[in-house]
Write an enzyme that holds these catalytic residues in place. Sequence first.
Site, PDB file in Angstrom:
ATOM      1  N   LYS A 227       0.838  -1.204   0.000  1.00 46.64           N
ATOM      2  CA  LYS A 227       0.000   0.000   0.000  1.00 46.64           C
ATOM      3  C   LYS A 227       0.870   1.251   0.000  1.00 46.64           C
ATOM      4  CE  LYS A 227      -1.588   2.126   3.538  1.00 46.64           C
ATOM      5  NZ  LYS A 227      -2.247   2.548   4.799  1.00 46.64           N
ATOM      6  N   ASP A 245      -6.351   0.815   0.892  1.00 47.08           N
ATOM      7  CA  ASP A 245      -6.415   1.148   2.315  1.00 47.08           C
ATOM      8  C   ASP A 245      -7.784   0.727   2.850  1.00 47.08           C
ATOM      9  OD1 ASP A 245      -8.204   3.041   1.390  1.00 47.08           O
ATOM     10  OD2 ASP A 245      -7.297   4.723   2.463  1.00 47.08           O
TER      11      ASP A 245
END
Length: 357
Positions: A227, A245
């Site tokens: 991420k 996320d």
Amino acid sequence: MTPPEKSATAPRGAGAPKTGETAESAKAAGGAKARGGSKAAGGTEAAGGGSKAAAGSKAAGGSKAAGGTKARGGSKAAGRGKAAEPAAKAAGTAGAGAKAARPESHLGMVRRARKINRELAEVYPYAHPELDFRNPFELLVATVLSAQTTDLRVNQTTPALFAKYPTPEDLAAAVPEEVEELIRPTGFFRAKTKSIMGLATALRDDFGGEVPGRLEDLVKLPGVGRKTAFVVLGNAFGVPGITVDTHFMRLARRWKWTESDDPVKIEAEVAAIFPKSDWTMLSHRVIFHGRRICHARKPACGACPITHLCPAYGEGETDPEKARKLLKYEKGGFPGQRLNPPPDYPGRPAPPLGAEA
């Protein structure tokens, strides 16, 4: 449905009741004969025992012509045909309902997903990363600090951090306790200090003090996962990537883009839906929508511009007035998360630490 029973055939004698009629029906029929063939209520004539049963008409004396009973002479009551019409219509309606409830095809989902992205582009033409940064190093550190806290809190914290430690070399040589004190507002400050000082050391020792522009190199740095790597690649190097996320994960599941709760699987499944060139901006738009309207606990469904494309409509507040009160940041008339937002951002900048509005 059990078929209606047939009445036994009666003798041809005038006024002879059908086999199976009740005593009241027999008396009623006899009464009709005695009155010389008077018309039964509803226009049915009791003529020589060969009366026609009109649909829904009442027999003389109050007896109703049963919907499925055959009249003498073998003709069925007209009411049976009419009674079947609503059933046929109901069956047709049920069939239409079953057709409407048909599961969405994969192609249908892909088309709907891409339309969501196009409409979100119109709703959030100013979507952007909500972390303040001036170079790849600042973005990398800020993204690591954003774990388990808001971008607003990170943006309020990093100015002092970068003022004291502007380069990887500076941060790698810092006193840990001093770094901890600076980043304390972001939470988990001891673990985060270890991560950002560790990645600064790796950048200094292994990459000449520069942030690498490849996924395989970034994920080797302390505290950096896929991420974080995609945030840096997409926004500091222009390399397309999907940032999964908590907001992206929640909305991807609500919109039926995926059924997985594994970030890596979600990333792969969503990547297969959209062109690679869309990945970075798609991430920003979805995250913007999740933060402003499609909240985790109480989505503002009544104020959402893409309800016609959302399978989860109704999970949140559907009343428009109540829903508008749930909107956040610029959509709700509040400051944004960045102290230094892009020029096209329509909302107000976030206040510095200690000066929250």
